[in-house]
Design a protein around this motif. Structure first.
Motif, short mmCIF file in Angstrom:
data_model
loop_
_atom_site.label_atom_id
_atom_site.label_comp_id
_atom_site.label_asym_id
_atom_site.label_seq_id
_atom_site.Cartn_x
_atom_site.Cartn_y
_atom_site.Cartn_z
N PHE A 8 28.59 -64.31 -43.39
CA PHE A 8 30.05 -64.20 -43.37
C PHE A 8 30.55 -63.91 -44.79
CE2 PHE A 8 34.32 -66.04 -43.65
CZ PHE A 8 34.94 -65.37 -42.60
N ARG A 9 31.39 -62.93 -44.93
CA ARG A 9 31.95 -62.56 -46.23
C ARG A 9 33.04 -63.56 -46.59
NH1 ARG A 9 32.00 -55.95 -45.47
NH2 ARG A 9 29.98 -55.93 -44.42
N ASP A 10 32.69 -64.53 -47.44
CA ASP A 10 33.59 -65.65 -47.71
C ASP A 10 34.39 -65.52 -49.00
OD1 ASP A 10 31.59 -66.22 -49.62
OD2 ASP A 10 30.61 -67.61 -48.24
N ARG A 11 34.12 -64.50 -49.80
CA ARG A 11 34.89 -64.26 -51.02
C ARG A 11 35.25 -62.78 -51.08
NH1 ARG A 11 34.74 -68.33 -54.92
NH2 ARG A 11 33.22 -69.93 -54.48
N ILE A 12 36.54 -62.52 -51.14
CA ILE A 12 37.01 -61.14 -51.22
C ILE A 12 37.90 -61.01 -52.45
CG2 ILE A 12 38.31 -59.30 -50.08
CD1 ILE A 12 37.50 -60.60 -47.40
N SER A 13 37.48 -60.15 -53.37
CA SER A 13 38.23 -59.92 -54.60
C SER A 13 38.92 -58.56 -54.51
CB SER A 13 37.28 -59.94 -55.80
OG SER A 13 36.59 -61.17 -55.87
N HIS A 14 40.17 -58.53 -54.93
CA HIS A 14 40.98 -57.31 -54.89
C HIS A 14 41.25 -56.85 -56.32
CE1 HIS A 14 41.85 -57.82 -50.58
NE2 HIS A 14 41.82 -59.10 -50.87
N TYR A 15 41.15 -55.55 -56.54
CA TYR A 15 41.32 -54.96 -57.87
C TYR A 15 42.39 -53.88 -57.81
CZ TYR A 15 36.90 -57.22 -59.01
OH TYR A 15 35.91 -58.14 -59.22
N VAL A 34 42.93 -58.74 -59.53
CA VAL A 34 44.29 -59.27 -59.36
C VAL A 34 44.35 -60.46 -58.40
CG1 VAL A 34 45.47 -57.12 -59.97
CG2 VAL A 34 44.89 -57.57 -57.58
N ARG A 35 43.42 -60.52 -57.44
CA ARG A 35 43.46 -61.60 -56.45
C ARG A 35 42.09 -61.82 -55.85
NH1 ARG A 35 46.41 -59.12 -52.83
NH2 ARG A 35 44.97 -59.01 -51.11
N GLU A 36 41.77 -63.08 -55.57
CA GLU A 36 40.52 -63.40 -54.89
C GLU A 36 40.82 -64.40 -53.78
OE1 GLU A 36 36.10 -64.07 -56.27
OE2 GLU A 36 37.30 -65.87 -56.69
N GLU A 37 40.29 -64.10 -52.60
CA GLU A 37 40.47 -64.97 -51.44
C GLU A 37 39.13 -65.63 -51.11
OE1 GLU A 37 41.88 -62.27 -48.47
OE2 GLU A 37 43.62 -61.70 -49.68
N GLN A 38 39.18 -66.93 -50.85
CA GLN A 38 37.98 -67.68 -50.48
C GLN A 38 38.18 -68.28 -49.10
OE1 GLN A 38 38.21 -70.16 -54.09
NE2 GLN A 38 36.05 -69.66 -54.31
N ALA A 57 34.71 -70.29 -42.98
CA ALA A 57 34.41 -69.11 -42.16
C ALA A 57 35.24 -69.02 -40.88
CB ALA A 57 32.91 -69.07 -41.82
N ASP A 58 36.54 -69.39 -41.00
CA ASP A 58 37.40 -69.28 -39.83
C ASP A 58 38.26 -68.01 -39.85
OD1 ASP A 58 39.30 -69.82 -41.77
OD2 ASP A 58 40.18 -71.54 -40.72
N GLY A 59 38.04 -67.17 -40.86
CA GLY A 59 38.79 -65.92 -40.95
C GLY A 59 40.11 -66.04 -41.69
N ARG A 60 40.44 -67.25 -42.16
CA ARG A 60 41.67 -67.48 -42.93
C ARG A 60 41.28 -67.98 -44.31
NH1 ARG A 60 44.51 -71.23 -38.49
NH2 ARG A 60 42.87 -72.54 -39.35
N THR A 109 44.28 -77.06 -48.33
CA THR A 109 43.28 -78.12 -48.49
C THR A 109 42.90 -78.82 -47.18
OG1 THR A 109 44.99 -79.74 -49.04
CG2 THR A 109 43.94 -78.56 -50.88
N ASP A 110 43.83 -78.85 -46.20
CA ASP A 110 43.51 -79.51 -44.94
C ASP A 110 43.04 -78.53 -43.86
OD1 ASP A 110 45.89 -78.26 -44.29
OD2 ASP A 110 47.01 -80.12 -43.97
N ARG A 111 42.91 -77.25 -44.23
CA ARG A 111 42.36 -76.21 -43.35
C ARG A 111 43.15 -76.02 -42.05
NH1 ARG A 111 39.72 -75.83 -47.74
NH2 ARG A 111 37.47 -75.73 -47.81
N ASP A 112 44.48 -76.17 -42.14
CA ASP A 112 45.31 -75.98 -40.94
C ASP A 112 45.94 -74.59 -40.88
OD1 ASP A 112 47.29 -76.07 -42.87
OD2 ASP A 112 48.46 -77.64 -41.87
N GLY A 113 45.60 -73.72 -41.84
CA GLY A 113 46.14 -72.37 -41.84
C GLY A 113 47.40 -72.20 -42.66
N HIS A 114 47.85 -73.28 -43.33
CA HIS A 114 49.07 -73.22 -44.14
C HIS A 114 48.78 -73.71 -45.55
CE1 HIS A 114 51.39 -72.44 -40.54
NE2 HIS A 114 50.74 -73.44 -39.95
N ILE A 115 49.33 -73.01 -46.54
CA ILE A 115 49.16 -73.39 -47.94
C ILE A 115 49.86 -74.72 -48.18
CG2 ILE A 115 49.68 -72.74 -50.34
CD1 ILE A 115 47.53 -70.98 -48.97
#
Length: 195
Positions: free
Chosen positions: A132-139, A145-149, A153-156, A176-182
């Motif tokens: 599963f691609r768990d780190r996506i970096s954007h340039y 400029v941005r990295e998503e972790q 592996a839930d796709g969010r 932090t609680d993995r509910d889909g909201h920051i």
């Protein structure tokens, strides 16, 4: 003092030796008396070249040519010189389009890079080895400029890190609680946490 000794690379297999012997051209680029470039042709046109970049007797780079344009369309490389190809690059009109790599040497691709006009735009990594691609970096313009972790592996994204013009951390948004909201936002200045 003892010094580390690198294990010798395995000799080319008999099938690889047969392939190398079938090359239509063989070159000794460094003048040491051993072939380090093998050229393969179809109908007189170069379709592939194998190169021994570290001059150990084994090819570690393959250039694939487009018969219509005569430009390199793909490059296969053994970047860590362990005897196995681990990096595959695709080009169009001589410009890099994307690259796949096995960075951890386990035989599975774990890094995917995407380019636009020869500049890196996105880098995807499977840092855990689970496929599963768990780190996506954007340039943008070749700058991070941005990295998503996505650790679970839930796709969010579980954390999104934003970078300033110097590629230092500017802000981190976390779920932090993995509910889909920051639920935690951290701000940084010059790469240091401020609030």
């Amino acid at each position: 003092a003892p010094r580390a000794v690198q294990a010798p690379r395995p000799a080319p297999s008999s099938s690889q030796n047969a392939e190398l012997e079938s090359a239509s051209g063989q070159v000794d680029r460094d003048g040491d008396g051993r072939t380090d470039q093998w050229i393969f042709r179809e109908n007189g046109e170069i379709v592939r070249e194998l190169l021994d970049e570290d001059f150990d007797g084994r090819p570690d780079r393959t250039l694939h040519y487009d018969l219509a344009t005569h430009q390199i369309r793909a490059i296969d490389e053994d970047a860590d010189h362990d005897g196995r190809m681990d990096t595959w690059t695709q080009l169009k009109d001589g410009v890099i389009q994307r690259r796949r790599a096995d960075d951890d040497g386990d035989g599975q691709v774990d890094t995917w890079s995407y380019f636009h006009d020869g500049k890196l735009t996105r880098l995807e990594r499977d840092s855990s080895g689970d496929g599963f691609r768990d780190r996506i970096s954007h340039y943008e313009n070749g700058r991070l400029v941005r990295e998503e972790q996505d650790e679970d592996a839930d796709g969010r994204a579980d954390a999104i890190t934003y970078y300033d013009a110097n590629e230092q951390v500017e802000r981190v948004d976390e779920d932090t609680d993995r509910d889909g909201h920051i639920d935690v936002i951290s701000h940084y200045e010059a790469g240091r946490l401020t609030r």
